[in-house]
Write a protein that holds these residues in place. Structure first.
Motif, mmCIF file in Angstrom:
data_model
loop_
_atom_site.group_PDB
_atom_site.id
_atom_site.type_symbol
_atom_site.label_atom_id
_atom_site.label_comp_id
_atom_site.label_asym_id
_atom_site.label_seq_id
_atom_site.Cartn_x
_atom_site.Cartn_y
_atom_site.Cartn_z
ATOM 1 N N TRP A 34 0.926 -1.325 -0.147
ATOM 2 C CA TRP A 34 0.146 -0.067 -0.009
ATOM 3 C C TRP A 34 0.804 1.189 0.084
ATOM 4 O O TRP A 34 0.530 2.307 -0.770
ATOM 5 C CB TRP A 34 -0.782 0.104 1.131
ATOM 6 C CG TRP A 34 -1.908 1.139 1.186
ATOM 7 C CD1 TRP A 34 -2.954 1.282 0.527
ATOM 8 C CD2 TRP A 34 -1.230 2.474 2.306
ATOM 9 N NE1 TRP A 34 -3.338 2.596 0.966
ATOM 10 C CE2 TRP A 34 -2.368 3.448 1.855
ATOM 11 C CE3 TRP A 34 -0.264 2.889 2.653
ATOM 12 C CZ2 TRP A 34 -2.558 4.480 2.241
ATOM 13 C CZ3 TRP A 34 -0.218 4.110 3.305
ATOM 14 C CH2 TRP A 34 -1.245 5.072 3.212
ATOM 15 N N ALA A 35 1.691 1.494 0.934
ATOM 16 C CA ALA A 35 2.888 2.353 1.109
ATOM 17 C C ALA A 35 3.537 2.738 -0.492
ATOM 18 O O ALA A 35 3.485 3.786 -0.941
ATOM 19 C CB ALA A 35 3.695 2.184 2.039
ATOM 20 N N ARG A 37 2.721 1.756 -3.392
ATOM 21 C CA ARG A 37 1.307 2.249 -4.264
ATOM 22 C C ARG A 37 1.160 3.775 -3.939
ATOM 23 O O ARG A 37 0.668 4.613 -4.997
ATOM 24 C CB ARG A 37 0.086 1.378 -4.275
ATOM 25 C CG ARG A 37 0.278 0.191 -4.945
ATOM 26 C CD ARG A 37 -1.234 -0.737 -5.153
ATOM 27 N NE ARG A 37 -1.817 -0.485 -3.986
ATOM 28 C CZ ARG A 37 -2.073 -1.405 -2.941
ATOM 29 N NH1 ARG A 37 -1.275 -2.390 -3.057
ATOM 30 N NH2 ARG A 37 -2.805 -1.204 -1.818
ATOM 31 N N ARG A 38 0.957 4.079 -2.929
ATOM 32 C CA ARG A 38 0.577 5.592 -2.301
ATOM 33 C C ARG A 38 1.776 6.595 -2.315
ATOM 34 O O ARG A 38 1.419 7.664 -1.875
ATOM 35 C CB ARG A 38 -0.500 5.449 -1.449
ATOM 36 C CG ARG A 38 -1.535 4.469 -1.108
ATOM 37 C CD ARG A 38 -2.747 4.711 -2.472
ATOM 38 N NE ARG A 38 -3.257 6.084 -1.749
ATOM 39 C CZ ARG A 38 -4.012 6.944 -2.674
ATOM 40 N NH1 ARG A 38 -4.001 6.671 -4.026
ATOM 41 N NH2 ARG A 38 -4.264 7.980 -2.386
ATOM 42 N N ARG A 39 2.966 6.340 -2.542
ATOM 43 C CA ARG A 39 3.855 7.076 -2.428
ATOM 44 C C ARG A 39 3.906 8.517 -2.809
ATOM 45 O O ARG A 39 4.192 9.417 -1.986
ATOM 46 C CB ARG A 39 5.295 6.394 -2.995
ATOM 47 C CG ARG A 39 6.621 7.180 -2.751
ATOM 48 C CD ARG A 39 7.770 6.667 -3.391
ATOM 49 N NE ARG A 39 8.136 5.482 -2.503
ATOM 50 C CZ ARG A 39 8.832 4.621 -2.993
ATOM 51 N NH1 ARG A 39 9.565 4.538 -4.214
ATOM 52 N NH2 ARG A 39 9.113 3.403 -2.304
ATOM 53 N N GLU A 40 3.258 8.660 -3.887
ATOM 54 C CA GLU A 40 3.149 9.932 -4.704
ATOM 55 C C GLU A 40 2.191 10.570 -4.066
ATOM 56 O O GLU A 40 2.269 11.790 -3.565
ATOM 57 C CB GLU A 40 2.927 9.771 -6.319
ATOM 58 C CG GLU A 40 2.837 11.161 -6.988
ATOM 59 C CD GLU A 40 4.135 11.856 -6.752
ATOM 60 O OE1 GLU A 40 4.184 13.160 -6.709
ATOM 61 O OE2 GLU A 40 5.323 11.182 -6.792
ATOM 62 N N ALA A 41 1.157 10.079 -3.351
ATOM 63 C CA ALA A 41 -0.150 10.803 -2.976
ATOM 64 C C ALA A 41 0.431 11.188 -1.497
ATOM 65 O O ALA A 41 0.009 12.332 -0.984
ATOM 66 C CB ALA A 41 -1.209 10.086 -2.733
ATOM 67 N N VAL A 42 1.146 10.466 -0.850
ATOM 68 C CA VAL A 42 1.811 10.870 0.521
ATOM 69 C C VAL A 42 2.824 11.930 0.359
ATOM 70 O O VAL A 42 2.721 13.021 1.129
ATOM 71 C CB VAL A 42 2.352 9.402 1.057
ATOM 72 C CG1 VAL A 42 3.198 9.944 2.250
ATOM 73 C CG2 VAL A 42 1.463 8.607 1.395
ATOM 74 N N GLN A 44 2.698 14.231 -2.015
ATOM 75 C CA GLN A 44 1.850 15.506 -2.273
ATOM 76 C C GLN A 44 1.229 15.891 -1.040
ATOM 77 O O GLN A 44 0.983 17.350 -0.740
ATOM 78 C CB GLN A 44 0.832 15.091 -3.395
ATOM 79 C CG GLN A 44 1.478 14.853 -4.667
ATOM 80 C CD GLN A 44 0.444 14.485 -5.780
ATOM 81 O OE1 GLN A 44 -0.667 14.423 -5.485
ATOM 82 N NE2 GLN A 44 0.987 14.321 -6.959
#
Length: 62
Positions: A34-35, A37-42, A44
């Motif tokens: 999950w982390a 996959r969500r690296r860019e969102a985190v 931002q």
């Protein structure tokens, strides 16, 4: 690189874990995936948080 000197693996050898440790790897692997996959969102979200004009209000101790 020679066969005797290999780069360290990113994943631990699961055979070295107890049965309980092996059982715990599933949720840890899911969290890690999950982390990643969500690296860019985190990234931002952190940038948006850091760019706020007002600092956060301190929380009262519990």
């Amino acid at each position: 690189m020679t066969a005797s000197r290999r780069a360290p693996s990113r994943r631990p050898c699961r055979r070295a874990l107890t049965a309980l440790g092996q059982e715990r790897m599933e949720p840890i692997d899911m969290l890690a995936a999950w982390a990643l996959r969500r690296r860019e969102a985190v990234t931002q979200a952190r940038a948006a948080y850091d760019a706020r004009e007002e600092p956060p209000t301190p929380r009262e101790p519990r």
